[in-house]
Scaffold this active site. Structure first.
Site, PDB file in Angstrom:
ATOM      1  N   GLU A  85      15.929  75.463  -7.241  1.00  0.00           N
ATOM      2  CA  GLU A  85      14.747  76.324  -7.133  1.00  0.00           C
ATOM      3  C   GLU A  85      14.818  77.571  -8.011  1.00  0.00           C
ATOM      4  O   GLU A  85      14.212  78.599  -7.682  1.00  0.00           O
ATOM      5  CB  GLU A  85      14.535  76.719  -5.672  1.00  0.00           C
ATOM      6  CG  GLU A  85      14.124  75.535  -4.792  1.00  0.00           C
ATOM      7  CD  GLU A  85      13.669  75.985  -3.432  1.00  0.00           C
ATOM      8  OE1 GLU A  85      12.471  75.864  -3.139  1.00  0.00           O
ATOM      9  OE2 GLU A  85      14.507  76.468  -2.640  1.00  0.00           O
ATOM     10  N   HIS A 104      15.914  84.493  -2.095  1.00  0.00           N
ATOM     11  CA  HIS A 104      15.196  83.413  -1.408  1.00  0.00           C
ATOM     12  C   HIS A 104      16.027  83.002  -0.198  1.00  0.00           C
ATOM     13  O   HIS A 104      17.197  82.655  -0.332  1.00  0.00           O
ATOM     14  CB  HIS A 104      14.982  82.208  -2.328  1.00  0.00           C
ATOM     15  CG  HIS A 104      14.433  81.010  -1.605  1.00  0.00           C
ATOM     16  ND1 HIS A 104      13.332  81.087  -0.785  1.00  0.00           N
ATOM     17  CD2 HIS A 104      14.846  79.713  -1.561  1.00  0.00           C
ATOM     18  CE1 HIS A 104      13.085  79.891  -0.275  1.00  0.00           C
ATOM     19  NE2 HIS A 104      13.991  79.046  -0.727  1.00  0.00           N
ATOM     20  N   HIS A 106      16.085  81.177   4.008  1.00  0.00           N
ATOM     21  CA  HIS A 106      15.497  80.291   5.017  1.00  0.00           C
ATOM     22  C   HIS A 106      15.737  80.850   6.426  1.00  0.00           C
ATOM     23  O   HIS A 106      15.834  80.081   7.379  1.00  0.00           O
ATOM     24  CB  HIS A 106      16.109  78.891   4.928  1.00  0.00           C
ATOM     25  CG  HIS A 106      16.067  78.278   3.573  1.00  0.00           C
ATOM     26  ND1 HIS A 106      17.093  77.511   3.071  1.00  0.00           N
ATOM     27  CD2 HIS A 106      15.127  78.307   2.595  1.00  0.00           C
ATOM     28  CE1 HIS A 106      16.802  77.092   1.856  1.00  0.00           C
ATOM     29  NE2 HIS A 106      15.612  77.579   1.537  1.00  0.00           N
TER      30      HIS A 106
END
Length: 255
Positions: A85, A104, A106
């Site tokens: 990504e 980034h 989660h």
């Protein structure tokens, strides 16, 4: 004549060390686990950025740091396998010249706010950077059914467009991205995005109306917090350094 290059080299090395620390701090704080990543714009070449090779954040070492261009190609570290990504980072840097670091994550506490109509809003002063809200990027709305990963430049560009001028963007059913003008700043914002999400859920669960920060007080709080960013960064980095030293000692004791 050599001084500028020496200074540039020192700045680059210092940034790499900060990036290693950021990976370990975010893993220690539970914002990243085996997945997720953090990057920093190159200090001398704004069209490039530093990021680890594909590696669990807690395991990142300085030799894992590679340099990538905004087109997704590798500038330094050609033998490394990059994260799938990287377009998240590349396209945010392309769209936002002010951004110098991207995370980034989660983090589970944040996920619900990307899948319900209840927006993520600042509930305490540590999350003043949420003053402009946290827009939600839904990859399915733009590209149909996918594996939810932002793999391609056009997907990264759509995410950057959803982010707009905000500090944070949520990714429906996936996670979130945080941005800042520095590595300590983006680490701070990633950590307090997760904490604000947890507190907001607790407040909602108690029932009754929730009192949120209004935009003006949130912006003022963010200015104050960003001005004192060295304080939490020094603490978090000390924890990360201690953990690294313990790991090294354990390895030596094993042998």
């Amino acid at each position: 004549m050599d001084t500028p290059s020496i200074d540039a080299g020192s700045r680059l090395l210092a940034l790499k060390h900060e990036l290693v620390a950021a990976n370990r701090i975010l893993a220690h704080q539970g914002v990243l686990d085996a997945f997720g990543h953090v990057s920093a714009r190159h200090p001398e070449r704004p069209g490039e950025f530093l990021i680890s090779r594909s590696c669990a954040p807690e395991l990142v070492e300085i030799d894992d740091i590679i340099t990538m261009r905004l087109d997704g190609s590798i500038s330094e570290g050609a033998d490394a396998k990059p994260y799938l990504e990287v377009p998240i980072h590349a396209e945010i840097y392309r769209a936002r010249p002010d951004v110098r670091a991207v995370v980034h994550s989660h983090a589970p506490a944040v996920i619900p706010f990307g899948i319900v109509t209840q927006p993520l809003r600042p509930v305490y002063h540590m999350a003043g950077f949420l003053a402009k809200g946290a827009p939600v990027f839904d990859i399915r709305a733009c590209f149909g059914c996918t594996d939810m990963l932002v793999r391609r430049a056009e997907q990264g560009a759509a995410l950057a467009q959803a982010l707009g001028s905000s500090a944070i963007a949520l990714m429906r059913g996936h996670g979130f991205v945080a941005t800042s003008t520095s590595i300590p700043g983006v680490v701070y914002r990633a950590i307090y995005t997760e904490r604000n999400a947890t507190i907001q859920q607790q407040a909602i669960a108690l029932g009754g109306p929730v009192t949120y920060l209004d935009e003006d007080e949130a912006l003022q709080a963010d200015d104050t917090n960003m001005g004192a960013i060295g304080k939490p960064w020094a603490l978090w980095k000390r924890y990360a350094d201690r953990l690294k030293a313990l790991e090294k000692r354990a390895t030596l004791d094993h042998f």
